[in-house]
Design a protein around this motif. Structure first.
Motif, short mmCIF file in Angstrom:
data_model
loop_
_atom_site.label_atom_id
_atom_site.label_comp_id
_atom_site.label_asym_id
_atom_site.label_seq_id
_atom_site.Cartn_x
_atom_site.Cartn_y
_atom_site.Cartn_z
N ASN A 4 0.87 -1.12 0.05
CA ASN A 4 -0.09 -0.17 0.01
C ASN A 4 0.77 1.04 -0.09
N VAL A 5 0.74 2.16 -0.88
CA VAL A 5 1.27 3.51 -0.89
C VAL A 5 0.04 4.66 -0.99
N THR A 6 0.43 5.64 -0.90
CA THR A 6 -0.54 6.98 -0.91
C THR A 6 -0.16 7.66 -2.15
N ALA A 7 -1.12 8.47 -2.89
CA ALA A 7 -0.66 9.34 -3.80
C ALA A 7 -0.19 10.56 -3.31
N GLY A 8 0.99 10.97 -3.88
CA GLY A 8 1.82 11.98 -3.40
C GLY A 8 3.08 11.49 -2.49
N GLN A 9 2.93 10.19 -2.25
CA GLN A 9 4.00 9.62 -1.29
C GLN A 9 5.41 9.63 -1.98
N LYS A 10 6.52 9.80 -1.49
CA LYS A 10 7.86 9.42 -1.96
C LYS A 10 8.38 7.91 -1.77
N ALA A 32 7.29 -3.44 -9.63
CA ALA A 32 6.72 -3.64 -8.26
C ALA A 32 5.07 -3.52 -8.25
N GLN A 33 4.45 -4.33 -7.45
CA GLN A 33 2.85 -4.14 -7.18
C GLN A 33 2.71 -3.51 -6.24
N LEU A 34 1.57 -2.31 -6.38
CA LEU A 34 1.16 -1.23 -5.42
C LEU A 34 -0.27 -1.25 -5.42
N THR A 35 -0.72 -0.80 -4.41
CA THR A 35 -2.30 -0.26 -4.18
C THR A 35 -1.98 1.23 -3.79
N VAL A 36 -2.79 1.98 -4.68
CA VAL A 36 -2.59 3.43 -4.30
C VAL A 36 -4.00 3.97 -3.69
N SER A 37 -3.98 4.60 -2.74
CA SER A 37 -5.01 5.17 -1.94
C SER A 37 -4.88 6.81 -1.96
N GLY A 38 -5.86 7.56 -2.02
CA GLY A 38 -5.70 8.79 -1.68
C GLY A 38 -5.66 9.60 -3.10
N GLY A 39 -5.82 8.92 -4.17
CA GLY A 39 -5.57 9.54 -5.57
C GLY A 39 -6.88 10.30 -5.85
#
Length: 230
Positions: free
Chosen positions: A73-79, A179-186
């Motif tokens: 899990n990552v967040t939109a805007g995250q480095k 890499a595999q990601l789930t983006v939240s907050g986009g």
């Protein structure tokens, strides 16, 4: 015997100069080997992709499927960061790409085939008595997940093009992982102009066929589209 030993040494040096992307850094923590990165065909050899029309261009996978990779899990805007083992030794451009999972699919089930890719980052060289790229010599490569993409599952693709032997067609060396990601907050939508990989490059593209040593280029444009701007 001396000649044979010299050839073995040169081969060893060549392999040592190559690199693999098998880890990411999320929230300051480095993931384990191939935890969220699909295992690549060069996981032992460190060898590059040299045929830009090859299916290996997509994610350079060892086998089909997710290769057992997890989705983080990552967040939109995250480095976040990709890690090169051992470092980006060769000169050349670095880019990051993303592909959103089609409806009904996930990051682990999607193949990355077809027109699904958009570039989110591209570095450029400084020109002063030669070309110098900001990624050269680094082992940790930072990127920012765009804020203007919708939430959902994605593949995040790293691509470094080594140009030290690129004076002839097929001489460029590409180092790739996904890499595999789930983006939240986009927010926003996926760009309308999407690329297929392979398909985005031709073997004769000027950004892939260039002598970076002599005569020293006064400019350089990476192959492919410009990166997304939010």
């Amino acid at each position: 015997m001396k000649a044979t030993a010299a050839l073995v040494l040169l081969a060893s040096v060549a392999v040592d100069a190559h690199y693999v992307f098998k880890n990411t850094v999320i929230d300051g923590t480095k993931t384990g080997d191939w935890v969220n990165v699909r295992k690549t065909a060069n996981f032992q050899s460190n060898a590059p992709v040299t045929d830009v029309t090859s299916a290996q261009m997509t994610c350079y996978q060892l086998a089909t499927g997710s290769e057992g990779a997890e989705t983080v899990n990552v967040t939109a805007g995250q480095k976040i960061s990709y890690v090169a083992t051992a470092s980006v030794t060769h000169p050349g451009p670095l880019s990051f790409w993303m592909a959103k999972a089609p409806d009904g699919e996930t990051a682990s089930s999607m193949t990355g085939k077809g027109p699904v890719w958009f570039k989110i980052y591209q570095d450029y060289p400084t020109v002063a008595a030669g070309l110098k790229w900001p990624s050269q010599g680094k082992s940790v490569l930072d990127l920012t997940i765009p804020k203007c993409i919708p939430s959902g599952d994605y593949l995040l693709r790293v691509e470094h093009i080594a140009l030290h032997s690129a004076s002839a067609v097929g001489g460029a060396q590409l180092y790739i992982s996904c890499a595999q990601l789930t983006v939240s907050g986009g927010s926003g939508s996926v760009p309308s102009a999407l690329e297929s990989i392979p398909g985005v490059y031709k073997p004769t593209d000027p950004g892939l066929v260039v002598n970076i040593y002599y005569p020293v280029p006064t400019n350089y444009k990476p192959p492919g589209p410009d990166p997304l701007t939010c």
